[in-house]
Design a protein around this motif. Structure first.
Motif, mmCIF file in Angstrom:
data_model
loop_
_atom_site.group_PDB
_atom_site.id
_atom_site.type_symbol
_atom_site.label_atom_id
_atom_site.label_comp_id
_atom_site.label_asym_id
_atom_site.label_seq_id
_atom_site.Cartn_x
_atom_site.Cartn_y
_atom_site.Cartn_z
ATOM 1 N N ALA A 258 18.563 2.468 -8.431
ATOM 2 C CA ALA A 258 19.735 2.216 -8.637
ATOM 3 C C ALA A 258 20.078 3.089 -9.965
ATOM 4 N N LEU A 259 19.184 3.479 -10.734
ATOM 5 C CA LEU A 259 19.185 4.496 -12.011
ATOM 6 C C LEU A 259 19.943 5.781 -11.655
ATOM 7 N N THR A 260 19.262 6.109 -10.468
ATOM 8 C CA THR A 260 19.882 7.474 -9.891
ATOM 9 C C THR A 260 21.483 7.371 -9.671
ATOM 10 N N LEU A 261 21.925 6.379 -9.139
ATOM 11 C CA LEU A 261 23.093 6.238 -8.963
ATOM 12 C C LEU A 261 24.264 6.255 -10.553
ATOM 13 N N ALA A 262 23.531 5.319 -11.303
ATOM 14 C CA ALA A 262 24.375 5.207 -12.309
ATOM 15 C C ALA A 262 24.326 6.634 -13.209
ATOM 16 N N LYS A 263 23.349 7.442 -12.978
ATOM 17 C CA LYS A 263 22.962 8.790 -13.650
ATOM 18 C C LYS A 263 23.982 9.891 -12.615
ATOM 19 N N THR A 264 24.484 9.534 -11.631
ATOM 20 C CA THR A 264 25.313 10.554 -10.933
ATOM 21 C C THR A 264 26.483 10.126 -11.217
ATOM 22 N N ALA A 265 27.055 9.065 -11.280
ATOM 23 C CA ALA A 265 28.685 8.605 -11.380
ATOM 24 C C ALA A 265 28.797 7.680 -12.453
ATOM 25 N N ASP A 266 29.642 8.094 -13.426
ATOM 26 C CA ASP A 266 29.876 6.690 -14.401
ATOM 27 C C ASP A 266 30.296 5.450 -13.529
ATOM 28 N N GLY A 267 29.858 4.443 -14.125
ATOM 29 C CA GLY A 267 30.389 2.923 -13.351
ATOM 30 C C GLY A 267 29.864 2.814 -12.158
ATOM 31 N N ALA A 268 28.898 3.648 -11.508
ATOM 32 C CA ALA A 268 28.369 3.338 -10.351
ATOM 33 C C ALA A 268 27.815 2.225 -9.840
ATOM 34 N N LEU A 269 27.355 1.348 -10.985
ATOM 35 C CA LEU A 269 26.516 0.106 -10.694
ATOM 36 C C LEU A 269 27.474 -0.920 -11.317
ATOM 37 N N ASP A 270 28.731 -0.839 -11.671
ATOM 38 C CA ASP A 270 29.664 -1.979 -11.888
ATOM 39 C C ASP A 270 29.632 -3.293 -10.950
ATOM 40 N N HIS A 271 29.447 -3.076 -9.694
ATOM 41 C CA HIS A 271 29.378 -3.894 -8.543
ATOM 42 C C HIS A 271 28.010 -4.607 -8.425
ATOM 43 N N THR A 272 27.220 -4.421 -9.512
ATOM 44 C CA THR A 272 25.717 -5.051 -9.435
ATOM 45 C C THR A 272 25.562 -6.061 -10.743
ATOM 46 N N VAL A 273 24.524 -6.919 -10.558
ATOM 47 C CA VAL A 273 24.048 -7.562 -11.404
ATOM 48 C C VAL A 273 22.580 -7.466 -11.202
ATOM 49 N N ALA A 274 21.746 -7.615 -12.293
ATOM 50 C CA ALA A 274 20.060 -7.727 -12.125
ATOM 51 C C ALA A 274 19.851 -8.978 -11.683
ATOM 52 N N GLY A 275 19.146 -9.365 -10.684
ATOM 53 C CA GLY A 275 18.576 -10.454 -10.350
ATOM 54 C C GLY A 275 17.569 -11.350 -11.020
ATOM 55 N N HIS A 276 16.584 -10.338 -11.516
ATOM 56 C CA HIS A 276 15.676 -10.965 -12.453
ATOM 57 C C HIS A 276 14.962 -9.941 -13.275
ATOM 58 N N LEU A 277 14.065 -10.223 -14.213
ATOM 59 C CA LEU A 277 13.321 -9.622 -15.029
ATOM 60 C C LEU A 277 11.839 -9.752 -14.281
ATOM 61 N N SER A 278 11.291 -8.639 -13.909
ATOM 62 C CA SER A 278 9.902 -8.677 -13.132
ATOM 63 C C SER A 278 8.936 -8.591 -14.349
ATOM 64 N N ALA A 279 7.818 -8.836 -13.887
ATOM 65 C CA ALA A 279 6.532 -8.818 -14.938
ATOM 66 C C ALA A 279 6.195 -7.380 -14.962
ATOM 67 N N GLU A 280 6.563 -6.340 -14.204
ATOM 68 C CA GLU A 280 6.142 -5.057 -14.593
ATOM 69 C C GLU A 280 6.757 -4.414 -16.236
ATOM 70 N N GLY A 281 6.036 -3.941 -17.052
ATOM 71 C CA GLY A 281 6.313 -3.929 -18.258
ATOM 72 C C GLY A 281 7.618 -3.355 -18.190
ATOM 73 N N ALA A 282 8.080 -1.983 -18.033
ATOM 74 C CA ALA A 282 8.990 -1.228 -18.219
ATOM 75 C C ALA A 282 10.463 -1.871 -17.614
ATOM 76 N N HIS A 283 10.251 -3.095 -16.715
ATOM 77 C CA HIS A 283 11.668 -3.326 -16.470
ATOM 78 C C HIS A 283 12.750 -3.574 -17.234
ATOM 79 N N ARG A 284 12.309 -4.320 -18.506
ATOM 80 C CA ARG A 284 13.038 -4.777 -19.566
ATOM 81 C C ARG A 284 13.905 -3.552 -20.110
ATOM 82 N N ARG A 285 12.980 -2.391 -20.232
ATOM 83 C CA ARG A 285 13.564 -1.397 -21.038
ATOM 84 C C ARG A 285 14.414 -0.597 -20.159
ATOM 85 N N LEU A 286 14.369 -0.680 -18.885
ATOM 86 C CA LEU A 286 15.124 0.284 -17.474
ATOM 87 C C LEU A 286 16.431 -0.733 -17.601
#
Length: 336
Positions: A258-286
């Motif tokens: 999804a980040l690749t979309l956000a960095k391609t067009a402003d607001g490209a992820l306005d229709h999305t929400v984050a379902g959960h925070l995973s146990a992968e360490g960098a997910h919170r930073r992302l």
């Protein structure tokens, strides 16, 4: 509807032309929320979720009747570098498990009434090892974006995208570092459970990929460091925006796509929400970089779309309360 793009250039144009939220539906949902039989703000974030959902569906009193879960699968040439605790053959085996209804994502999709589809993407042709060259050609990456776009049912009213691909946390870490900065070690985690030596190898692989593929825009980063299943998810998320279908993002790998979309067009992820925070360490930073607050935090690290699918229930609850509750006038209750 077939994907309306055939190159990165036309995909960028498609993203730029994507629709926005329906401001009248948002206003109507806000007004309805003020009239429901509860103290103002008593349902907390559920109220915000319902209003957000209403805006994208263009209906101030919406329903969720047709959620869709799509799992994309791909194989990664970088697995030859020993970045995963499991061999690439597991991708094919898990696709068969999905198709026979035996995986966690099958159970969660069924539990929340979601239609589930699985798309294996050229599993017999792994992407190239990104430490020696680009993972994909533009044509291969566009084909995966198109598959993702075409996989979305226009009649769906909620979408979750998931993935299966041994080695894909390595790609997700590389994409995140390339687009958000920082060192390889800031973004590289244990994925499926590699040991300390495996983590060191994985971090070194990400660093090599970053050194080889510098100063590229987001779609080029997806092409050079990603995988077909990440591109598939990106294509599906973009198609959902075109059809005004809200999206629940899954974990670290889905968020990197999804980040690749956000960095391609402003607001490209306005229709999305984050379902959960995973146990992968960098997910919170992302998620912080995407300005998304997760709905759930349960220590999940399975992938498959499992955390996103579980969050369908949260959104269903929000909509059930918003659209089903009586107003003060209907219930004959004084609103003070």
């Amino acid at each position: 509807m077939q994907a309306p793009f055939s190159t990165f250039s036309t995909f960028r144009q498609t993203l730029a032309a994507a629709p926005s939220t329906d401001v009248r539906a948002v206003a109507g949902a806000q007004e309805r929320n003020r009239q429901l039989t509860k103290p103002p703000g008593a349902l907390g974030r559920l109220e915000d979720l319902a209003i957000w959902y209403a805006g994208w569906r263009g209906d101030p009193q919406p329903q969720i009747n047709a959620p869709q879960v799509i799992v994309f699968a791909g194989n990664h040439g970088v697995c030859a570098q020993g970045v995963s605790a499991f061999p690439p053959e597991v991708t094919v085996q898990m696709v068969a498990n999905f198709e026979h209804g035996g995986a966690a994502i099958n159970q969660l999709s069924k539990a929340f009434g979601a239609k589930m589809d699985v798309y294996p993407l050229d599993l017999d042709i792994p992407t190239n090892d990104f430490t020696v060259g680009p993972a994909m050609s533009e044509g291969d990456c566009v084909a995966a974006l198109q598959t993702g776009w075409n996989a979305v049912d226009p009649e769906a009213d909620l979408l979750v995208t998931g993935e299966m691909g041994i080695g894909n946390t390595t790609s997700a870490a590389a994409i995140s570092a390339a687009l958000l900065g920082g060192e390889a070690g800031d973004w590289t985690g244990r994925g499926t459970g590699v040991d300390d030596d495996g983590l060191a190898r994985k971090t070194d692989v990400v660093a090599k990929g970053l050194a080889l593929h510098q100063n590229r825009d987001a779609l080029e980063v997806l092409r050079c460091l990603g995988g077909r299943e990440l591109a598939g998810m990106a294509g599906a998320i973009a198609a959902a925006r075109h059809h005004r279908i809200p999206v629940i993002l899954d974990g670290f790998i889905c968020s990197a796509a999804a980040l690749t979309l956000a960095k391609t067009a402003d607001g490209a992820l306005d229709h999305t929400v984050a379902g959960h925070l995973s146990a992968e360490g960098a997910h919170r930073r992302l998620l912080n970089a995407l300005e998304k607050e997760p709905l759930l935090q349960l220590g999940l690290r399975l992938g498959e779309g499992s955390g996103g699918a579980l969050a369908i229930g949260v959104l269903q609850g929000a909509i059930a309360c918003h659209s089903g509750m009586a107003t003060f006038a209907e219930a004959g209750v004084s609103d003070g």
